[in-house]
Design a protein around this motif. Structure first.
Motif, PDB file in Angstrom:
ATOM      1  N   ASN A 123      11.215  59.896  55.462  1.00  5.63           N
ATOM      2  CA  ASN A 123      11.616  60.029  53.862  1.00  5.63           C
ATOM      3  C   ASN A 123      11.343  58.704  53.217  1.00  5.63           C
ATOM      4  N   THR A 124      10.315  58.664  52.372  1.00  5.85           N
ATOM      5  CA  THR A 124      10.126  57.309  51.577  1.00  5.85           C
ATOM      6  C   THR A 124      10.184  57.879  50.025  1.00  5.85           C
ATOM      7  N   SER A 125       9.938  56.701  49.220  1.00  7.14           N
ATOM      8  CA  SER A 125      10.003  57.139  47.796  1.00  7.14           C
ATOM      9  C   SER A 125       8.704  56.922  47.163  1.00  7.14           C
ATOM     10  N   GLY A 126       8.325  57.814  45.965  1.00  5.06           N
ATOM     11  CA  GLY A 126       7.126  57.605  45.486  1.00  5.06           C
ATOM     12  C   GLY A 126       6.872  56.247  44.945  1.00  5.06           C
ATOM     13  N   SER A 127       8.095  55.521  44.623  1.00  5.54           N
ATOM     14  CA  SER A 127       7.852  54.072  44.191  1.00  5.54           C
ATOM     15  C   SER A 127       7.943  53.025  45.069  1.00  5.54           C
ATOM     16  N   ALA A 128       7.839  53.230  46.485  1.00  5.35           N
ATOM     17  CA  ALA A 128       7.841  52.299  47.585  1.00  5.35           C
ATOM     18  C   ALA A 128       6.397  51.688  47.489  1.00  5.35           C
ATOM     19  N   SER A 129       6.767  50.289  48.037  1.00  3.77           N
ATOM     20  CA  SER A 129       5.345  49.628  48.117  1.00  3.77           C
ATOM     21  C   SER A 129       4.393  50.208  49.230  1.00  3.77           C
ATOM     22  N   PRO A 130       3.254  49.695  48.874  1.00  8.56           N
ATOM     23  CA  PRO A 130       2.042  50.165  49.674  1.00  8.56           C
ATOM     24  C   PRO A 130       2.346  49.632  51.441  1.00  8.56           C
ATOM     25  N   GLU A 131       2.941  48.459  51.284  1.00 15.22           N
ATOM     26  CA  GLU A 131       3.408  47.942  52.578  1.00 15.22           C
ATOM     27  C   GLU A 131       4.635  48.720  53.316  1.00 15.22           C
ATOM     28  N   SER A 132       5.434  49.197  52.560  1.00 15.89           N
ATOM     29  CA  SER A 132       6.402  50.076  52.966  1.00 15.89           C
ATOM     30  C   SER A 132       6.175  51.532  53.534  1.00 15.89           C
ATOM     31  N   ARG A 133       5.264  51.963  52.803  1.00 12.38           N
ATOM     32  CA  ARG A 133       4.225  53.261  53.192  1.00 12.38           C
ATOM     33  C   ARG A 133       3.517  53.142  54.488  1.00 12.38           C
ATOM     34  N   ASP A 134       3.083  51.998  54.579  1.00  9.72           N
ATOM     35  CA  ASP A 134       2.126  51.670  55.780  1.00  9.72           C
ATOM     36  C   ASP A 134       3.077  51.542  56.893  1.00  9.72           C
ATOM     37  N   ALA A 135       4.318  50.992  56.856  1.00  9.09           N
ATOM     38  CA  ALA A 135       5.142  50.900  57.917  1.00  9.09           C
ATOM     39  C   ALA A 135       5.849  51.975  58.325  1.00  9.09           C
ATOM     40  N   HIS A 191      -2.100  62.569  42.327  1.00  7.51           N
ATOM     41  CA  HIS A 191      -2.983  61.635  43.221  1.00  7.51           C
ATOM     42  C   HIS A 191      -2.243  60.588  43.939  1.00  7.51           C
ATOM     43  N   VAL A 192      -2.598  60.073  44.980  1.00 10.82           N
ATOM     44  CA  VAL A 192      -1.701  59.115  45.610  1.00 10.82           C
ATOM     45  C   VAL A 192      -2.935  58.346  46.609  1.00 10.82           C
ATOM     46  N   GLN A 193      -2.510  57.106  46.492  1.00 13.71           N
ATOM     47  CA  GLN A 193      -3.170  56.058  47.165  1.00 13.71           C
ATOM     48  C   GLN A 193      -2.446  56.030  48.618  1.00 13.71           C
ATOM     49  N   LEU A 194      -3.279  56.302  49.803  1.00 15.09           N
ATOM     50  CA  LEU A 194      -2.890  56.407  50.871  1.00 15.09           C
ATOM     51  C   LEU A 194      -2.441  55.202  51.947  1.00 15.09           C
ATOM     52  N   PRO A 195      -1.671  55.386  52.735  1.00  9.79           N
ATOM     53  CA  PRO A 195      -1.495  54.315  53.657  1.00  9.79           C
ATOM     54  C   PRO A 195      -2.763  54.114  54.421  1.00  9.79           C
ATOM     55  N   VAL A 196      -3.259  52.710  54.525  1.00 14.47           N
ATOM     56  CA  VAL A 196      -4.474  52.312  55.168  1.00 14.47           C
ATOM     57  C   VAL A 196      -4.441  53.023  56.496  1.00 14.47           C
ATOM     58  N   ASN A 197      -3.189  53.357  57.222  1.00 18.38           N
ATOM     59  CA  ASN A 197      -3.415  53.785  58.553  1.00 18.38           C
ATOM     60  C   ASN A 197      -3.341  55.021  58.879  1.00 18.38           C
ATOM     61  N   LEU A 198      -3.146  55.847  57.681  1.00 16.88           N
ATOM     62  CA  LEU A 198      -3.098  57.349  57.899  1.00 16.88           C
ATOM     63  C   LEU A 198      -4.156  58.064  58.674  1.00 16.88           C
ATOM     64  N   GLY A 199      -5.193  57.459  58.366  1.00 15.64           N
ATOM     65  CA  GLY A 199      -6.542  58.065  59.216  1.00 15.64           C
ATOM     66  C   GLY A 199      -6.430  57.897  60.776  1.00 15.64           C
ATOM     67  N   SER A 200      -5.666  57.190  61.271  1.00 17.95           N
ATOM     68  CA  SER A 200      -5.606  56.975  62.655  1.00 17.95           C
ATOM     69  C   SER A 200      -5.401  57.971  63.742  1.00 17.95           C
ATOM     70  N   VAL A 201      -4.874  59.148  62.992  1.00 18.48           N
ATOM     71  CA  VAL A 201      -4.735  60.548  63.646  1.00 18.48           C
ATOM     72  C   VAL A 201      -5.134  61.489  62.556  1.00 18.48           C
ATOM     73  N   PRO A 202      -5.241  62.812  63.084  1.00 17.22           N
ATOM     74  CA  PRO A 202      -5.542  63.935  62.103  1.00 17.22           C
ATOM     75  C   PRO A 202      -4.336  64.082  60.930  1.00 17.22           C
ATOM     76  N   ALA A 203      -4.900  64.349  59.709  1.00 13.32           N
ATOM     77  CA  ALA A 203      -3.731  64.187  58.653  1.00 13.32           C
ATOM     78  C   ALA A 203      -4.095  65.162  57.575  1.00 13.32           C
ATOM     79  N   VAL A 204      -3.019  65.971  56.983  1.00 13.90           N
ATOM     80  CA  VAL A 204      -3.272  66.601  55.943  1.00 13.90           C
ATOM     81  C   VAL A 204      -2.386  66.347  54.788  1.00 13.90           C
ATOM     82  N   LEU A 205      -2.769  66.321  53.478  1.00 16.32           N
ATOM     83  CA  LEU A 205      -1.822  66.175  52.358  1.00 16.32           C
ATOM     84  C   LEU A 205      -1.363  67.421  51.804  1.00 16.32           C
TER      85      LEU A 205
END
Length: 347
Positions: free
Chosen positions: A103-115, A137-151
């Motif tokens: 669980n994360t927060s919509g206000s979390a930093s990009p670095e936190s979501r990447d982690a 609309h969301v700005q996705l973590p940069v590493n999300l595409g490392s495996v198959p993903a669905v929003l």
């Protein structure tokens, strides 16, 4: 519980088929030409014998762990949207996968979501679901595409990842439609002030439905406030203070509808005798417990979670191409839930 003394050969003997057939059935091999009757026979034999496939052996053979990750932007702490998790979990379990949730927060930093995504990748999840509490609309973590993903309940700013979202405009059309069917021609909309897809799409559905019914949708009254109870109350007080006050109200969500109930009561208006009200979201603790019960539109949270898990697993198993599906978000219906807050207008 699986019986450790039972092996795949025992299942094959009990079902009267080859070991290869048992392996293909229990591992859901897509290219295997096996009749439904034989599949049922194998699964029944495996269940009766208490046989379960060896997860470690499967992982070594397929390079899959049978684990899905779910990054939850606030939905894990929200009972209303939590059905996304339930839908995803039940769909995953039905296919032999388990769900790991962060669980994360919509206000979390990009670095936190990447982690957060990295933590799932370190645990070798086969794919990731990224779900938000409301459609945006969301700005996705940069590493999300490392495996198959669905929003889930969101779309990416780049449009590069498969997404499933609710039919906001269609839901608004259903809400306005029930008011029109009851005979209302003066219908107002209490809208949200946030610039999110739901705000724009529900307004579009509101105006288009009135216009198609021969009314002036562009001139129909709209009052916007924060999408909470107090916002609904303030918007409704302004709306219902008009000389040509509406006889029907469509509210952006059930919380705003609750505020409209309070405003109507202060003005001496009964629901649905003097004023019909329709909400959106079907937040059970609100909609079913207002008096009278609130007619509203349900968000397909469970269905979105299940759809996302099913299609993510299909991609993991090579049965579908998420890149092709990413071209356009999948839109799921928002069904109308009828209760007692709509009636014919007083003539």
């Amino acid at each position: 519980m699986s019986n450790k003394n039972i092996g795949i050969k025992d299942v094959a003997v009990a079902a009267g088929v080859s070991v290869t057939t048992v392996s293909h059935v229990l591992n859901d091999v897509s290219y295997a030409r096996i009749s439904p009757e034989t599949r049922d026979k194998v699964k029944s034999a495996a269940e009766q014998l208490g046989y379960g496939p060896n997860r470690l052996a499967q992982a070594l053979r397929t390079q899959r762990t049978g684990m899905l990750g779910l990054v939850s932007e606030d939905i894990a702490t929200t009972p209303h949207a939590g059905r996304i998790i339930l839908g995803a979990d039940e769909a995953a379990r039905a296919r032999g996968y388990n769900l790991m949730i962060i669980n994360t927060s919509g206000s979390a930093s990009p670095e936190s979501r990447d982690a957060d995504v990295e933590a799932l990748l370190e645990r070798r999840v086969d794919g990731i679901l990224y779900a938000t509490m409301y459609h945006r609309h969301v700005q996705l973590p940069v590493n999300l595409g490392s495996v198959p993903a669905v929003l889930v309940d969101s779309v990416s700013t780049s449009g590069s990842i498969t997404a499933v979202v609710p039919d906001e405009e269609g839901g608004a059309r259903a809400a306005v439609g029930i008011l029109l069917s009851a005979g209302h021609s003066r219908i107002g909309f209490l809208n949200n002030t946030d610039d999110v897809p739901a705000t724009r799409d529900r307004l579009r559905g509101f105006r288009a439905t009135l216009t198609e019914a021969g009314l002036d949708g562009d001139a129909a009254p709209v009052e916007s406030e924060l999408s909470e109870v107090q916002g609904g109350y303030e918007a409704a007080r302004r709306m219902l203070g008009r000389e040509d006050r509406p006889t029907g109200l469509f509210c952006y969500n059930d919380r705003m509808a609750m505020g409209a109930y309070r405003a109507a009561a202060e003005l001496g208006l009964s629901i649905p005798g003097d004023l019909s009200v329709v909400g959106f979201d079907d937040q059970e603790l609100i909609a079913a417990n207002l008096y009278p019960g609130l007619t509203t539109v349900a968000l397909p949270h469970y269905e979105m979670g299940a759809w996302a898990a099913e299609n993510l697993i299909d991609a993991i198993e090579g049965k579908t191409d998420l890149a092709l599906m990413a071209l356009h978000p999948t839109i799921l219906d928002c069904p109308l839930v009828k209760r007692d807050s709509v009636a014919a207008p007083v003539r």
